[in-house]
Design an enzyme around this catalytic site. Structure first.
Site, short mmCIF file in Angstrom:
data_model
loop_
_atom_site.label_atom_id
_atom_site.label_comp_id
_atom_site.label_asym_id
_atom_site.label_seq_id
_atom_site.Cartn_x
_atom_site.Cartn_y
_atom_site.Cartn_z
N GLY A 1 7.11 4.24 9.08
CA GLY A 1 6.29 5.62 9.19
C GLY A 1 6.44 6.19 10.52
N SER A 2 5.45 6.92 10.85
CA SER A 2 5.64 7.71 12.12
C SER A 2 5.21 6.47 13.33
CB SER A 2 4.43 8.75 12.38
OG SER A 2 3.36 8.04 12.28
N SER B 1 23.04 6.31 5.79
CA SER B 1 23.48 4.83 5.82
C SER B 1 23.29 4.13 4.41
CB SER B 1 22.27 4.00 7.00
OG SER B 1 21.19 4.29 6.24
N CYS C 1 14.22 10.33 8.48
CA CYS C 1 13.88 9.87 9.98
C CYS C 1 15.16 10.08 10.78
CB CYS C 1 13.59 8.49 9.88
SG CYS C 1 14.68 7.63 9.18
N GLU D 1 9.68 0.50 11.61
CA GLU D 1 10.79 1.40 11.73
C GLU D 1 10.09 2.86 11.78
OE1 GLU D 1 13.53 0.48 12.25
OE2 GLU D 1 13.30 -1.59 11.71
N THR E 1 1.50 6.13 13.89
CA THR E 1 0.78 5.11 13.20
C THR E 1 0.96 3.67 13.55
OG1 THR E 1 0.79 6.59 11.33
CG2 THR E 1 0.17 4.54 10.84
N GLU F 1 9.82 14.98 17.49
CA GLU F 1 10.23 15.14 15.94
C GLU F 1 9.55 16.00 15.19
OE1 GLU F 1 8.79 11.79 13.20
OE2 GLU F 1 10.83 11.20 12.74
N LYS G 1 0.84 -1.13 0.04
CA LYS G 1 0.21 0.09 0.18
C LYS G 1 0.89 1.28 0.02
CE LYS G 1 -1.23 2.79 3.21
NZ LYS G 1 -1.04 4.01 2.17
N1 NAD Z 1 13.11 4.68 11.05
C1 NAD Z 1 12.90 4.43 9.90
O1 NAD Z 1 13.57 3.71 8.90
C2 NAD Z 1 12.11 5.56 8.91
C3 NAD Z 1 12.19 5.74 7.71
C4 NAD Z 1 11.38 6.62 7.03
C5 NAD Z 1 10.55 7.47 7.89
N2 NAD Z 1 10.64 7.25 8.95
C6 NAD Z 1 9.50 8.10 9.67
O2 NAD Z 1 8.08 8.03 9.00
C7 NAD Z 1 7.49 9.28 9.34
C8 NAD Z 1 7.31 10.13 7.87
O3 NAD Z 1 6.54 9.42 7.30
P1 NAD Z 1 4.61 9.41 6.90
O4 NAD Z 1 4.39 10.89 7.29
O5 NAD Z 1 4.54 8.88 5.69
O6 NAD Z 1 4.42 8.56 8.22
P2 NAD Z 1 2.82 8.10 8.57
O7 NAD Z 1 2.57 7.24 9.88
O8 NAD Z 1 1.94 9.10 8.37
O9 NAD Z 1 2.63 7.27 7.37
C9 NAD Z 1 3.22 6.01 6.96
C10 NAD Z 1 2.19 5.07 6.18
O10 NAD Z 1 1.31 4.64 7.11
C11 NAD Z 1 0.14 4.78 6.53
N3 NAD Z 1 -1.08 4.74 7.36
C12 NAD Z 1 -1.47 5.87 8.06
N4 NAD Z 1 -2.46 5.59 9.03
C13 NAD Z 1 -2.73 4.11 8.82
C14 NAD Z 1 -3.59 3.07 9.51
N5 NAD Z 1 -4.39 3.58 10.20
N6 NAD Z 1 -3.35 2.08 8.82
C15 NAD Z 1 -2.49 1.47 8.20
N7 NAD Z 1 -1.46 2.57 7.53
C16 NAD Z 1 -1.94 3.69 7.86
C17 NAD Z 1 0.17 5.89 5.75
O11 NAD Z 1 -0.87 5.86 4.48
C18 NAD Z 1 1.55 5.75 4.99
O12 NAD Z 1 1.58 4.74 4.02
C19 NAD Z 1 8.30 10.17 10.14
O13 NAD Z 1 8.06 9.88 11.59
C20 NAD Z 1 9.82 9.41 9.95
O14 NAD Z 1 10.77 9.31 11.22
C21 NAD Z 1 11.07 6.08 9.77
N1 LIG Z 2 18.50 5.42 5.89
C1 LIG Z 2 18.37 6.75 5.57
C2 LIG Z 2 17.15 7.24 6.32
C3 LIG Z 2 15.78 6.79 6.19
C4 LIG Z 2 14.75 7.45 6.63
O1 LIG Z 2 14.13 8.36 6.35
C5 LIG Z 2 19.71 7.38 6.33
O2 LIG Z 2 20.25 6.89 6.80
O3 LIG Z 2 19.66 8.60 6.33
#
Ligand code: NAD
Ligand code: A1AUG
Length: 662
Positions: free
Chosen positions: A385-386, A611, A447, A413, A389, A545, A332
């Site tokens: 994602g966040s 990374s 992130c 993650e 979520t 964040e 998705k």
């Molecule tokens: N740790 C990592 O590796 C990593 C990497 C990239 C991004 N992130 C994090 O992602 C966040 C930003 O991304 P975002 O704004 O797209 O995050 P988000 O949580 O808003 O959305 C992530 C995904 O979840 C889906 N979603 C939302 N509500 C849902 C539900 N109820 N059920 C199922 N799916 C649902 C969204 O449509 C999207 O596909 C930041 O917090 C960032 O730190 C983390």
């Molecule tokens: N793997 C990426 C971050 C991915 C998340 O947004 C980095 O290391 O910068």
């Protein structure tokens, strides 16, 4: 071996020029080959021919070996033929550079092939290597610059209808959401046809069915699909993948290159490489007349893949890598990255992924989450994602835990509040450059982006001046303008959230805005790079964040460096990335001890982002996620359910134990 080793490094990541990163070992292989060739030939010739003839032949062979040495260096270097010919004075060697650049593509391919033959001997697979990052340097890579401009123009001029693809059938549901270009409101680059609950259920049925055949398919056929997809992505579809990421997600060309080309291909190639290693791991111990074996089964059910907007490569990894291990997946994409994700999905289809194995189901997040969590066949949620979520999805699964056929695996993650900590022994210029890159590349929407900085008072004047000087130069513009360092943030929701934090800083006595702070959403979601100073190390902007181009600095007294490290460790609930800048080795040692659990990816004298798959496996613990380490074998292990088999090679002669005889 030196070839293989040199393949492991990807240039640039920490700002080093690619042209300065080749190693002496690259030369030594070529040198030894050409010298040994020349010596052995001249020796054998001198035995059979007269001395003078042999001498002249030797001389010509030596000169030949010189030239073969030269050309081998160009041909075998797997990443950058051009590194070898860096001109000491550009004007005098510019013609040579142009020539080398013109054969650059050939060199890359030829070099990779040469090394492939070396590595292939080892594990039966084509070799694994990090995809080279292209530079798009003016006057050098002009063809590539023209191609990417043209590809972006195509994206700007079109509105792609993105269907759901279920069991190979493209379904245009009519229930649409638009994907807009973040930096230009009037550009609708895609119209996404959402799946409803019934379609998601159909996709689940199809995926569960498709998995049965897919997981039993011989491994080499499964692997070949992803290796082929990686090659297609990095050749004929490279500019398309970049352009959809640049215009769709607001990345400049370089940020798109490291994401949609390099990292996405790396996830496929290294995914296959690690899966191959895993599948060949078998028990080392066997009792007499017994044969023990492990079977790496796919998870029984389906995997739900839910990626974020900020990395096309994460969509590719989440959607595809479970399939490498034989699983079927519902992918998705998020609305704000749908076009780039669809591009990758189309590549996988063209590369031969069977219908139903990966179902492409754009849909409203909660509809998708509720529907997959309600199905007893849910085997895993592969989420990035966040934290909010992921908490929600975890609770959904927990509330239904006894209804599942198998315990669903939760891979999450999530967010971060990443730090740069400077000691008084740090190199200030290095930390300024690292902070600018980490905090502001891709508008701070990584992130891993640096979001809080701790600076000793003695370094503060120089550090602050260096930051402000750099920030003044940093240009915010359109993603396909080569002068842009930053572009717009992803959407209105993000814009409002980030500008809300800036407004909070403006209103509070705890903060002073040192640079930036201007936000304008009239034409696109533009936020100027912003640097803030706080007097309270535990204030909101040091804990939460923000996910935007805002960095907050706290100045500490030099002698309090150890207690400052404790503050870094205890301030935020996250544990994703962090960097320690110091030249004093004992300080580095202490800092790593104090920050032992503060970051899943810790950097020493290097910025907190960037990374590389296969080099720094990525992920964090605490509230940053389950730390399953994307880009490493651990990650693939989450998508297999091992069956252990013991086969007896003898008959059990009796049920009685021998001791039972009196
Ligand atoms: N740790 C990592 O590796 C990593 C990497 C990239 C991004 N992130 C994090 O992602 C966040 C930003 O991304 P975002 O704004 O797209 O995050 P988000 O949580 O808003 O959305 C992530 C995904 O979840 C889906 N979603 C939302 N509500 C849902 C539900 N109820 N059920 C199922 N799916 C649902 C969204 O449509 C999207 O596909 C930041 O917090 C960032 O730190 C983390
Ligand atoms: N793997 C990426 C971050 C991915 C998340 O947004 C980095 O290391 O910068």
């Amino acid at each position: 071996l030196s070839l293989c080793n040199s393949m492991a490094g990807r240039p640039d990541i920490n700002g080093l020029s690619a042209r300065t990163t080749f190693s002496l070992s690259d030369f030594s292989l070529s040198l030894s080959l050409s010298l040994s060739l020349s010596l052995s030939l001249s020796l054998s010739l001198s035995l059979s021919l007269s001395l003078s003839l042999s001498l002249s032949l030797s001389l010509s062979l030596v000169s030949l070996s010189f030239w073969s040495f030269f050309f081998q260096l160009v041909l075998v270097h797997p990443r950058r033929g051009t590194v070898i010919l860096k001109p000491p004075t550009p004007p005098t060697l510019s013609a040579t550079m142009a020539l080398v650049r013109s054969i650059q593509q050939t060199v890359r391919t030829t070099g990779v092939r040469a090394a492939q033959q070396v590595r292939a001997l080892g594990n039966g697979l084509p070799p694994v290597y990090n995809e080279p990052v292209w530079d798009y340097v003016k006057g050098v890579d002009d063809d590539n610059r023209a191609n990417i401009r043209e590809a972006c123009q195509v994206v700007r001029n079109e509105t792609v209808d993105i269907p759901c693809v279920i069991n190979g059938e493209e379904i245009y549901s009519g229930n649409t959401v638009d994907q807009l270009a973040p930096s230009q409101h009037e550009l609708t680059i895609a119209r996404i046809h959402h799946a409803d609950e019934a379609m998601i259920k159909r996709a689940i049925d199809g995926a569960v069915e498709a998995r049965k055949e897919w997981e039993l398919m011989p491994w080499e056929h499964r692997a070949a699909v992803f290796l082929r997809a990686a090659d297609m992505l990095t050749t004929e579809y490279r500019f398309r993948a970049l352009a959809t990421t640049m215009i769709g997600q607001g990345k400049n060309v370089y940020q798109a290159e490291i994401d949609a080309a390099a990292e996405a291909a790396d996830f496929f190639r290294f995914g296959v490489h690690y899966a191959n290693e895993i599948l060949h791991q078998q028990p080392e111990h066997h009792a007499a007349h017994v044969w023990n074996r492990l079977t790496y089964r796919a998870l029984e059910g389906f995997v739900a893949a839910v990626p974020p907007f900020n990395f096309t490569a994460i969509g590719a990894n989440l959607g595809a890598c479970p399939a490498i291990m034989g699983n079927s997946v519902l992918w998705k994409p998020t609305e704000t990255a749908a076009l780039s994700n669809f591009t990758i999905f189309q590549i996988l289809r063209e590369a031969g992924i069977p219908d139903g194995v990966i179902q492409f189901v754009p849909s409203y997040g909660p509809t998708f989450g509720d529907t997959v969590a309600a199905d007893p066949r849910l085997a895993a949620i592969n989420f990035t994602g966040s934290t909010k979520t992921f908490d929600h999805l975890t609770q959904l699964v927990a509330s239904r835990v006894s209804t599942y056929n198998t315990y669903p695996r939760l891979i999450g993650e999530c967010g971060g509040k990443n730090f740069h900590w400077l000691h008084e022994s740090a190199d200030v210029e290095d930390t300024v450059n690292g902070t600018i890159r980490s905090a502001f590349e891709y508008q701070g929407q990584k992130c891993s982006a640096c979001s809080r900085v701790y600076v000793p008072r003695s370094l503060w004047p120089e550090y602050k001046a260096g930051m402000i000087e750099a920030l003044k130069e940093l240009r915010v513009g359109q993603p396909d303008e080569f002068s842009s360092f930053m572009t717009a943030v992803i959407d209105e929701k993000s814009f409002d959230k980030i500008s809300g934090y800036i407004e909070h800083a403006r209103q509070s006595d705890d903060y002073e805005i040192l640079f930036g702070g201007e936000c304008d959403k009239s034409t696109g979601y533009f936020i100027q790079p912003t640097m803030i100073q706080t007097t309270d190390p535990k204030s909101r902007l040091m804990q939460e964040e923000i996910f935007g181009p805002v960095v907050t600095a706290y100045v500490y007294e030099d002698e309090d460096w150890e207690s400052c490290l404790q503050t870094v460790n205890e301030t935020s609930p996250y544990g994703l990335t962090g960097a320690v800048y110091a030249r004093d080795r004992s300080v580095i040692d202490t800092s790593l001890r104090v920050l032992h659990h503060a970051a899943g990816n810790i950097y020493i004298n290097a910025k907190s982002t960037g990374s590389v798959v296969g080099q720094q496996p990525f992920g964090g613990a605490r509230r940053s996620g389950t730390n399953d380490k994307a880009g490493a074998a651990n990650y693939l292990l989450r998508f297999t359910s091992i069956q252990s088999a013991k086969e007896c090679l003898y008959r059990l002669p009796d049920w009685r134990y021998e001791y039972m005889e009196d």
